[in-house]
Design an enzyme around this catalytic site. Structure first.
Site, PDB file in Angstrom:
ATOM      1  N   ASP A 367       1.007  -0.904   0.282  1.00 18.97           N
ATOM      2  CA  ASP A 367       0.381   0.002  -0.400  1.00 18.97           C
ATOM      3  C   ASP A 367       1.078   1.228   0.100  1.00 18.97           C
ATOM      4  O   ASP A 367       1.796   1.137   0.481  1.00 18.97           O
ATOM      5  CB  ASP A 367      -0.750  -0.104   1.013  1.00 18.97           C
ATOM      6  CG  ASP A 367      -1.673   1.123   0.697  1.00 18.97           C
ATOM      7  OD1 ASP A 367      -2.578   1.318   0.385  1.00 18.97           O
ATOM      8  OD2 ASP A 367      -1.306   1.623   2.535  1.00 18.97           O
ATOM      9  N   ASP A 565      -1.342  -0.643   5.872  1.00 13.19           N
ATOM     10  CA  ASP A 565      -1.704   0.186   7.801  1.00 13.19           C
ATOM     11  C   ASP A 565      -3.174   0.535   8.195  1.00 13.19           C
ATOM     12  O   ASP A 565      -3.225   0.969   9.121  1.00 13.19           O
ATOM     13  CB  ASP A 565      -0.720   1.166   8.078  1.00 13.19           C
ATOM     14  CG  ASP A 565      -1.369   2.436   6.942  1.00 13.19           C
ATOM     15  OD1 ASP A 565      -1.742   2.026   5.906  1.00 13.19           O
ATOM     16  OD2 ASP A 565      -0.573   3.653   7.684  1.00 13.19           O
ATOM     17  N   ASP A 569      -7.150  -1.552   3.702  1.00 16.10           N
ATOM     18  CA  ASP A 569      -6.590  -2.646   3.634  1.00 16.10           C
ATOM     19  C   ASP A 569      -5.738  -4.117   4.346  1.00 16.10           C
ATOM     20  O   ASP A 569      -6.093  -4.827   4.119  1.00 16.10           O
ATOM     21  CB  ASP A 569      -5.137  -2.275   4.210  1.00 16.10           C
ATOM     22  CG  ASP A 569      -4.212  -0.970   3.506  1.00 16.10           C
ATOM     23  OD1 ASP A 569      -4.858  -0.304   2.732  1.00 16.10           O
ATOM     24  OD2 ASP A 569      -3.456  -0.332   4.109  1.00 16.10           O
TER      25      ASP A 569
END
Length: 681
Positions: A367, A565, A569
Site C-alpha cells: 500500500d 497500515d 487494507d
C-alpha cells in the site's frame, strides 16, 4: 425499499454482537489449552524426578512420599495428566479415526496411551520398569505448541470488532425543526443527518447543505482530506474535519461501505486454508510405523521370545521410540528462535504459518499511503512570483497557523523548519472547501485552491504553468495571493519513507516482485512509483477491489504478501498468503495481518522474508532428523539386533534417546541466531 427490508437490516454494532461469539469461543479454547498445559507441566516435573531417569541419570535420591513405591507415586501424579490434559489428544484421535485419517493426535494418543497403560499394568503386577514420565512429558510439549497456536488464531475476530467500532453509535437526525439524537442502527435511507465538525459520519450519505473537509483515510487510504460540497458523497465512519454538513442517508446497516469491508475481511479470513504442515505429513507415516511396527514386534517376540512380558516390553519400546518428541519440537523450536530473531528487529510473526508463508512469498504488494510514504502531507515545492520564497512562505504560514486543515499544518511546519518569523494576523476567516483569508501586517492574504482565487476575483494565469506542472507530477497545489494578486504556488505531497527505495531494491535482490497498490489518484501513485523504482502500480483501487487484486495475483499462481497500515487494507491483508501490517497503522490492520512491523519500516519486509526462509530451512532439517532418527532407532527398539549382538533398548533408555533427539533439534534451531540479517538504513 420497503419498510420490512429496512427494519430487518443489521447495524454494524448488531453484527458485532452477533459475531462476537466466535472470538469468545476461541479465547476460551486458548485458556483451556493453557490450563491443560500447566497441569501437565507441573505434574511432569516430580514424575520425571521419581522415574528411573531421575534416579539413575539425575541421581535424585529423595524417597517417594508416604512410603509409596516410585511407580505408584508416579501413577497417582500421572492420573490428572492423562484424564485432563491428555483427553484433548484422545478426543482428537477419535475424531480423526472417524474421519478415516491419521494425524498428530492419533500418534500422540498412541504414544501416551501405550506407555501409560503398560506402566499401569506393570505397577499393578508388582512393580518393574515403567515410563510414566515419557507419557506426561510428551503431553506437556505438544500441549504447549497447541496453546501458542490457539492464542494466535484467537486474534482474528478482534479485527472485525475493531472495524465495527469505527461506526459511531449515535447519529443526529433532523426532523422538521428538531435535531434528534438516535442510535445509528435506527437511521433509515432518506433521513436527513446533521454532521458536526469532528464527528464521524454515521452512514453513507450525500451532502445537501454545507461545505467541509472530510478525512476518509480510514476507509479509502487517501492521505489528504477530501473537500465536500452539496452533491458530494460521504462514507460512513469517515471524519468530518471542520464544517457543518447536512446530508441525506443513502446506505445504512449492512449496505454501508464500512459494513462491506467487514464482510470482505470475514470472507477472506474464512477462505484462507492453512497449509499442510510438514510435521502432519510426517506424522501420518509415523503413526503407521508405530502401529504396524509395534504390533509386528509384539507378535514376533510373543512367538519367538521367552515370555509375553518381554514381547510387550519390546513392542512398547517401539511405540515409545516413535513418540514424536523430536517431531513435535522440530517446528516449534525453529519457530521460537525465528520469531525471537524477528522480535529483536521489531518484526512480529503471529504464528508458525506466517513464517512458512514468508518463506514462500513471490510477490509483495505494498500500500502506498502510510507504508511506502509517511502518510503525512509536507511541502515539497514552492514557487514565488512577486515575493521571495521565504516571504511568500512566511505570509502563507501566518494565515494557515489558525487553520486546522492538514495542508495548512504542512505549510506551517515548513515555515517553522525554515525559522520564519510569526507576523501579526487579524481578520482571519476560514472557508471550508476553499481555504483561508487573513490580514497579515496590513496585507490581505488569501491561501487556498483555485476556487478561492476565483471567488476573490484573483487572476492566477501567471502561475498556471507552475501549478499545472506540479499537478501533473502528483502534487496537491495551494495558491497564495497578496493584496488581490497571485504571489506563489505551493506543492504539497505525501513524501516517501526514507528507507522505501532501499526496501524495494532489497526485495528484488531476493527475487521478489514488488507491486504498489493504492486508492490515490494515478498521477500521485505513478510519481511515487518512479521515485521508488516500482514499475507495476495499481492506482485508484477502491477498498472493495483491493482484495480482488490480491486474488488475481494468486490465481496467476503467485504467493502474495500484502503490506498495509489502514482499515481499507484489512480485506487485502486477510486475502493475501501473508498479511504484513506497518506497526504505526490502525489496530485493524495489525490484528488482521500475520506479521507486524513495529518500527513501521518497509525495509523490514525483506528482513521478514529472510527470517522466514531461514526458519523454514531449519524446520525441514529438524523434521528430516526426527524422521531419520526414528528410522534408525525403531529397528533397535524392536530388538532386531538382540539375538546376534545382545543389543536391547530398554524403555527408559528409549525415553532418554528421545530427549537426546529433542536436544539435537533444539540446538540446530538455535543456530538460527547466527543468521546474517541485512543492515538498517
Amino acid at each position: 425499499m420497503d419498510h420490512h427490508s429496512e427494519t430487518a437490516m443489521s447495524s454494524p454494532h448488531e453484527v458485532m454482537e452477533q459475531g462476537g461469539h466466535a472470538a469468545m469461543s476461541m479465547d476460551a479454547m486458548a485458556q483451556d489449552m493453557r490450563n491443560r498445559f500447566l497441569v501437565a507441566a507441573v505434574l511432569s516435573v516430580p514424575i520425571l524426578l521419581w522415574s528411573s531417569i531421575g534416579r539413575q541419570v539425575l541421581h535424585f535420591g529423595v524417597p517417594a512420599p508416604f512410603g509409596l513405591r516410585d511407580d505408584v507415586f508416579q501413577l497417582i501424579l500421572s492420573l490428572p495428566v492423562i484424564a485432563y490434559s491428555g483427553s484433548f489428544f484422545f478426543e482428537g484421535a477419535v475424531r480423526a479415526l472417524r474421519a478415516r485419517t491419521l494425524d498428530m493426535n492419533v500418534l500422540v494418543s498412541v504414544a501416551i496411551a501405550a506407555g501409560w497403560t503398560y506402566s499401569v499394568v506393570v505397577t499393578f503386577s508388582g512393580g518393574g520398569d515403567v515410563f510414566y514420565e515419557a507419557s506426561t512429558v510428551l503431553a506437556t510439549f505438544v500441549l504447549l505448541g497447541h496453546w501458542f497456536e490457539m492464542r494466535a488464531r484467537g486474534g482474528a475476530n478482534d479485527a472485525v470488532r475493531t472495524l465495527l467500532n469505527l461506526a459511531p453509535r449515535k447519529a443526529i437526525v433532523i426532523k422538521g425543526a428538531e435535531q434528534v439524537e438516535v442510535d445509528t442502527s435506527d437511521v433509515r435511507v432518506g433521513d436527513l443527518l446533521l454532521i458536526k465538525p469532528g464527528a464521524r459520519v454515521p452512514v453513507d450519505a450525500v451532502v445537501e447543505d454545507g461545505a467541509s473537509e472530510v478525512d476518509e483515510s480510514v476507509v479509502t487510504g487517501e492521505s489528504l482530506p477530501v473537500s465536500k460540497a452539496p452533491g458530494a458523497t460521504l462514507i460512513g465512519a469517515s471524519i468530518n474535519k471542520n464544517g457543518t454538513l447536512r446530508a441525506r442517508a443513502t446506505r445504512v446497516g449492512s449496505d454501508t461501505a464500512l459494513a462491506q469491508i467487514v464482510k470482505l475481511v470475514q470472507e477472506a479470513q474464512s477462505s484462507k486454508a492453512p497449509g499442510q504442515q510438514l510435521a502432519d505429513r510426517a506424522a501420518f507415516w509415523l503413526v503407521l510405523v508405530a502401529l504396524v511396527g509395534g504390533t509386528l514386534t509384539l507378535i514376533v517376540w510373543w512367538i519367538a521370545g521367552p515370555s509375553f512380558s518381554q514381547a510387550i516390553l519390546f513392542a512398547i519400546t517401539v511405540v515409545v521410540i516413535t513418540c514424536p518428541d523430536a517431531l513435535g519440537l522440530a517446528t516449534p523450536t525453529a519457530i521460537v528462535v525465528g520469531t525471537g530473531l524477528g522480535a529483536k528487529r521489531g518484526i512480529l510473526f503471529k504464528n508458525a504459518a506466517a513464517i512458512e508463508a514468508a518463506a514462500r512469498v513471490q510477490v509483495v504488494v505494498m500500500d502506498k499511503t502510510g507504508t511506502l510514504t509517511k502518510g503525512e502531507p509536507e511541502v515539497t515545492e514552492l514557487y514565488a512570483d512577486r515575493f521571495s520564497e521565504d516571504d511568500a512562505l512566511r505570509l502563507a504560514a501566518a494565515v494557515e497557523r489558525d487553520s486546522e486543515h492538514p495542508l495548512a499544518e504542512a505549510i506551517v511546519h515548513r515555515a517553522e523548519r525554515a525559522g520564519a518569523a510569526q507576523p501579526s494576523v487579524t481578520d482571519f476567516a476560514n472557508m471550508p472547501g476553499y481555504g483561508a483569508l487573513a490580514t497579515v501586517n496590513g496585507h490581505r492574504v488569501a491561501v487556498g485552491n483555485a476556487r478561492l482565487m476565483a471567488r476573490e476575483n484573483i487572476n492566477v494565469d501567471g502561475l498556471a504553468g507552475r501549478r499545472d506542472d506540479m499537478t501533473t507530477r502528483g502534487r496537491t497545489v495551494v495558491l497564495v495571493a497578496v493584496d488581490g494578486r497571485a504571489a506563489a504556488v505551493i506543492g504539497i505531497s505525501d513524501a516517501p519513507r526514507p528507507s522505501a527505495r532501499a526496501a524495494v531494491e532489497a526485495l528484488r535482490g531476493q527475487g521478489v516482485d514488488v507491486v504498489m497498490l493504492t486508492g490515490d489518484n494515478r498521477a500521485t501513485a505513478e510519481r511515487i512509483g518512479r521515485e521508488l523504482g516500482i514499475t507495476e502500480v495499481m492506482a485508484e483501487v477502491l477498498p472493495a477491489d483491493k482484495a480482488g487484486k490480491i486474488a488475481e495475483l494468486q490465481r496467476a499462481g503467485k504467493r502474495v504478501a500484502m503490506v498495509g497500515d489502514g482499515v481499507n487494507d484489512a480485506p487485502a491483508l486477510a486475502q493475501a498468503d501473508l498479511g504484513i501490517a506497518i506497526g504505526a497503522g490502525t489496530d485493524v490492520a495489525i490484528e488482521t495481518a500475520d506479521v507486524v512491523l513495529m518500527r513501521s519500516d518497509p525495509l523490514d519486509v525483506g528482513t521478514a522474508i529472510t527470517i522466514g526462509r531461514a526458519t523454514l530451512r531449519k524446520m525441514r532439517q529438524n523434521l528430516g532428523w526426527a524422521v531419520g532418527y526414528n528410522a534408525i532407532a525403531i529397528p533397535i527398539a524392536a530388538g532386531i539386533f538382540e539375538p546376534r549382538f545382545g543389543l536391547v533398548l530398554r524403555p527408559e533408555i528409549a525415553a532418554l534417546a528421545m530427549s537426546g533427539s529433542s536436544l539435537l533439534v533444539a540446538v540446530n534451531a538455535l543456530l538460527l541466531r547466527r543468521l546474517n540479517l541485512p543492515g538498517r538504513v
